[in-house]
Motif scaffolding. Structure first.
Motif, short mmCIF file in Angstrom:
data_model
loop_
_atom_site.label_atom_id
_atom_site.label_comp_id
_atom_site.label_asym_id
_atom_site.label_seq_id
_atom_site.Cartn_x
_atom_site.Cartn_y
_atom_site.Cartn_z
N ARG A 165 35.39 46.20 52.14
CA ARG A 165 35.14 44.91 52.80
C ARG A 165 33.89 44.22 52.29
O ARG A 165 33.53 43.15 52.77
CB ARG A 165 35.01 45.12 54.31
CG ARG A 165 36.25 45.74 54.88
CD ARG A 165 36.44 45.52 56.35
NE ARG A 165 37.74 46.04 56.72
CZ ARG A 165 37.93 47.28 57.15
NH1 ARG A 165 36.92 48.08 57.29
NH2 ARG A 165 39.14 47.69 57.44
N ASP A 207 31.26 42.05 50.05
CA ASP A 207 31.41 40.80 49.30
C ASP A 207 31.51 41.03 47.80
O ASP A 207 32.20 40.30 47.10
CB ASP A 207 30.21 39.88 49.57
CG ASP A 207 30.23 39.32 50.97
OD1 ASP A 207 31.29 39.43 51.62
OD2 ASP A 207 29.22 38.78 51.42
N TYR A 208 30.81 42.06 47.28
CA TYR A 208 30.81 42.22 45.82
C TYR A 208 32.17 42.67 45.30
O TYR A 208 32.44 42.54 44.11
CB TYR A 208 29.71 43.17 45.34
CG TYR A 208 29.63 44.50 46.02
CD1 TYR A 208 28.65 44.73 46.98
CD2 TYR A 208 30.51 45.52 45.72
CE1 TYR A 208 28.55 45.95 47.61
CE2 TYR A 208 30.42 46.74 46.34
CZ TYR A 208 29.44 46.96 47.28
OH TYR A 208 29.36 48.16 47.91
N ASP A 212 34.92 41.17 46.35
CA ASP A 212 35.51 39.84 46.11
C ASP A 212 34.97 39.27 44.80
O ASP A 212 35.72 38.66 44.04
CB ASP A 212 35.19 38.89 47.26
CG ASP A 212 36.16 39.06 48.42
OD1 ASP A 212 37.23 39.65 48.20
OD2 ASP A 212 35.85 38.62 49.54
N THR A 213 33.66 39.45 44.58
CA THR A 213 33.07 38.95 43.33
C THR A 213 33.79 39.58 42.14
O THR A 213 34.15 38.90 41.18
CB THR A 213 31.57 39.29 43.25
OG1 THR A 213 30.95 38.90 44.45
CG2 THR A 213 30.91 38.59 42.08
N ALA A 233 37.16 38.14 41.74
CA ALA A 233 37.10 36.76 41.25
C ALA A 233 36.81 36.69 39.75
O ALA A 233 37.04 35.67 39.13
CB ALA A 233 36.05 35.98 42.03
N LYS A 234 36.28 37.79 39.19
CA LYS A 234 36.06 37.82 37.74
C LYS A 234 37.33 38.16 36.99
O LYS A 234 37.36 38.13 35.77
CB LYS A 234 35.08 38.94 37.36
CG LYS A 234 33.69 38.80 37.79
CD LYS A 234 32.86 39.93 37.17
CE LYS A 234 32.22 40.73 38.24
NZ LYS A 234 31.24 41.69 37.74
N LYS A 268 35.10 51.60 39.52
CA LYS A 268 33.75 51.21 39.12
C LYS A 268 32.97 50.60 40.28
O LYS A 268 31.78 50.85 40.43
CB LYS A 268 33.89 50.17 37.99
CG LYS A 268 32.62 49.82 37.27
CD LYS A 268 33.01 49.10 35.98
CE LYS A 268 31.92 48.20 35.47
NZ LYS A 268 32.40 47.34 34.38
N HIS A 269 33.64 49.79 41.10
CA HIS A 269 32.89 49.08 42.13
C HIS A 269 32.92 49.78 43.48
O HIS A 269 31.93 49.84 44.17
CB HIS A 269 33.42 47.65 42.28
CG HIS A 269 33.16 46.80 41.07
ND1 HIS A 269 32.01 46.09 40.91
CD2 HIS A 269 33.89 46.60 39.95
CE1 HIS A 269 32.04 45.45 39.74
NE2 HIS A 269 33.18 45.75 39.14
N ASN A 279 29.89 53.14 45.03
CA ASN A 279 29.14 52.78 46.22
C ASN A 279 29.50 53.66 47.40
O ASN A 279 28.68 53.92 48.26
CB ASN A 279 29.39 51.31 46.58
CG ASN A 279 28.53 50.39 45.77
OD1 ASN A 279 27.33 50.33 45.99
ND2 ASN A 279 29.12 49.70 44.82
#
Lengths: 318, 318
Positions: free
Chosen positions: B206, B208-209, B211-212, B215-216, B226-227, B231
């Protein structure tokens, strides 16, 4: 010719507490090279619209009920995930609201910018990293900081990084979702100025989402005012700022404090925004509107063009 | 950062001295007379008194404590009353077996628990999610000795494919005999790791990054790996690390059920025969291992999260 057009877009969020009608038949057009401002209060559906265009609505709760989003003659809502991936970032990019949380804390800013490049351009890691350095320089951050992590940057610089990510592949269209809300005023001005000059350099079209009318006046060509998931007024900045017709738009403008008037309390629009889980027959604004009549409560007004390029959704202002 | 690590390692010394003091004190409170244990039934008042003199058993508590610590530094943990050989040798012979078992169990925890957690989070509320969470509840709730016995019943008695107890000679046999105890030992940790991974992933999904990243135009697979995972991994490392520490000492039950020649079984044996130097030696060894694992886990954080690395650097400079 319109470059991005949204037609009758309806989006619901299905939650445990009921169905939230986030967008109720939004239609909008964006002309190439122009900036369209989307203004509205919190919860009006601004971010939902942006996420819809990007195709990143939350999968489980967000449901698109109807509508079309046409981008360069392609209906984005019918595209496969693969096609969308190739459009996102390369053709349409997005700048997010809160720079503090929009960057991944465990990757360097360079890696995050380079990722956008690697996704769309067939180039090696080294070339992508070079591009990341160029982008950092472009947004005014020294290239040697490319190997630093987001926690080593200030809020304004993080927002510049977010902008660098969005612009890394020279997108044709940029969606900026309240890009300056989380920043203080001086940094806001810098960031906006930078976005404008980059936009000119790269000839990008922009959808600027904000609730700051000042930002709209300075940066946009056209404005759409959104209320409770509907566009209530649409026109050029001149139309909307000088000859606003919708009672909600008028309310918004009368809420701006005057610098030369001594007032104790700000003007506000009475009441709260409609509960988005309700189905409403009439005008969604009528409960807060001082001009509302019986007609407003029973029938739903359509968006009507009152002068060339200026449309209003109100029975009283024909 | 290495300064910080060195600091942490140096801090181990007072921690160890304190641990040994507590263990030494507890053992001292038992009314077992080591001389009687060593001499057995043949003991007379005279010989007991003589042995007390020889071993310095009548010295004050702190003197005996200091002597134990000094000997420990030289690698001498005293002589086992039972085997009449140095305790250090006994431990050295068994410790690798315990580490092999605990290490295999942790490996299983990682390669089973984390993927289950990731999949469950990615497909929240799906059939797989529900099934795996029931499995986790079961895994976390069932005691090791019971699971061990059930596994032996099924895989050694009904389907005689795996050895029920002991440690096989040679690589293949050793591996075969490792399977059941390792599964038994890992089940609790796997369940905890899966649950922790799931909730931590759900939290990260959930952000924000994410979504970032979408969006890329980053693909979902890369986003997960990776994301999200990097984390989400921090609480998981804590859970698995603590679990590894517990496994090193807590394999007592499993080692007993499977007659695994490790340090856990040695402790039980020593307690039964009132072999004080052995018990003391084992407890000291296990607590050293536990604290070292904790330090390693703390160091591992720095490699996953650059923010923690920055903190360590700051702490190292002070």
């Amino acid at each position: 010719m319109s470059f991005l057009s949204i037609d009758n877009l309806k989006v619901d969020y299905v939650t445990d507490d009921g169905i939230v009608h986030a967008l109720n038949g939004v239609s909008l057009e964006l002309v190439q090279g122009e900036t369209l401002g989307l203004v509205g209060e919190t919860g009006a559906g601004k971010t939902t619209m942006a996420k819809c265009i990007m195709g990143i609505l939350p999968k489980r709760t967000g449901k698109i009920r109807s509508g079309e989003i046409t981008f360069e003659e392609k209906n984005l809502l019918k595209c496969s995930e693969k096609e969308l991936q190739s459009i996102r970032g390369a053709q349409i990019a997005m700048i997010f609201q809160d720079p503090m949380t929009s960057l991944n804390p465990v990757l360097t800013v360079g890696e995050q910018i380079a990722e956008a490049v690697e996704n769309h351009e067939r180039c090696g890691k080294a070339r992508a990293m070079e591009r990341a350095e160029e982008m950092l320089e472009l947004v005014g951050i020294p290239a040697e900081r490319v190997h630093e992590y987001p926690h080593q940057f200030s809020g304004g610089m993080k927002q510049r990084v977010v902008i660098a990510i969005a612009l890394a592949c020279n997108p044709k269209m940029l969606i900026a979702d309240e890009p300056t809300t989380a920043l203080d005023v001086t940094i806001q001005a810098q960031v906006l100025e930078m976005m404008q000059s980059l936009k000119r350099q790269l000839n990008t079209s922009m959808l600027l989402i904000t609730h700051d009318l000042g930002v709209v006046a300075q940066n946009c060509d056209r404005v759409a005012v959104i209320y409770a998931g509907e566009i209530v007024e649409y026109g050029t900045v001149m139309d909307v700022f000088k000859r606003m017709k919708h009672p909600y738009t008028q309310g918004l403008f009368s809420s701006i404090p005057q610098i030369n008037a001594d007032v104790k309390r700000l003007n506000s629009i009475p009441g709260l925004m409609l509960d988005p889980t309700l189905d409403v027959e009439g005008c969604r604004f009528c409960d807060r509107c001082k001009y509302a009549t019986e007609e407003c409560r029973i029938n739903h007004p359509e968006l009507v063009e009152i002068e060339s390029g200026h449309s209003v959704r109100c029975f009283q202002k024909k | 950062m290495w300064k910080y690590v060195l600091k942490r390692l140096l801090l181990l010394i007072p921690v160890m001295l304190g641990t040994i003091l507590v263990v030494f004190f507890i053992m001292d409170q038992s009314d077992v007379d080591p001389a009687k244990v060593m001499l057995g039934d043949a003991a007379t008042e005279e010989t007991i008194a003589q042995l007390h003199e020889e071993l310095g058993l009548d010295d004050p508590f702190l003197v005996r404590y200091a002597r134990y610590v000094l000997n420990l530094i030289k690698g001498d943990m005293g002589t086992s009353y039972n085997y009449h050989t140095p305790v250090a040798n006994q431990i050295a012979a068994r410790l690798p077996n315990t580490i092999l078992l605990a290490g295999t169990a942790v490996l299983l925890t990682i390669i089973v628990g984390i993927p289950i957690g990731v999949l469950a989070a990615k497909k929240q509320y799906s059939f797989f999610d529900n099934i795996s969470m029931v499995f986790c509840l079961f895994g976390a709730a069932s005691p090791a000795f019971w699971i061990g016995l059930i596994l032996v019943l099924v895989f050694s008695l009904k389907l005689p494919i795996l050895p029920a107890s002991g440690m096989g000679k040679g690589f293949i046999n050793c591996l075969l005999s490792l399977i059941l105890p390792a599964i038994t030992l890992s089940l609790h940790g796997t369940a905890t790791a899966a649950r922790t991974t799931r909730s931590s992933m759900l939290d990260t999904i959930r952000q924000d990054y994410i979504d970032t990243a979408r969006a890329k135009g980053t693909s979902e697979k890369v986003i997960t790996r990776k994301h999200m995972l990097r984390n989400a991994l921090i609480p998981v490392i804590t859970a698995v690390g603590l679990n590894f520490g517990v496994l090193l000492g807590g394999s007592v039950l499993t080692e007993t059920v499977f007659a695994w020649p490790g340090i856990g079984r040695y402790v039980i044996e020593s307690i039964k025969t009132q072999d004080i130097p052995s018990v003391l030696g084992c407890v000291v060894t296990l607590s050293v291992m536990f604290t070292i694992v904790n330090v390693l886990v703390d160091i591992l954080y720095a490699f996953v999260d650059p923010r923690i690395k920055a903190q360590y650097k700051r702490a190292g400079r002070k």
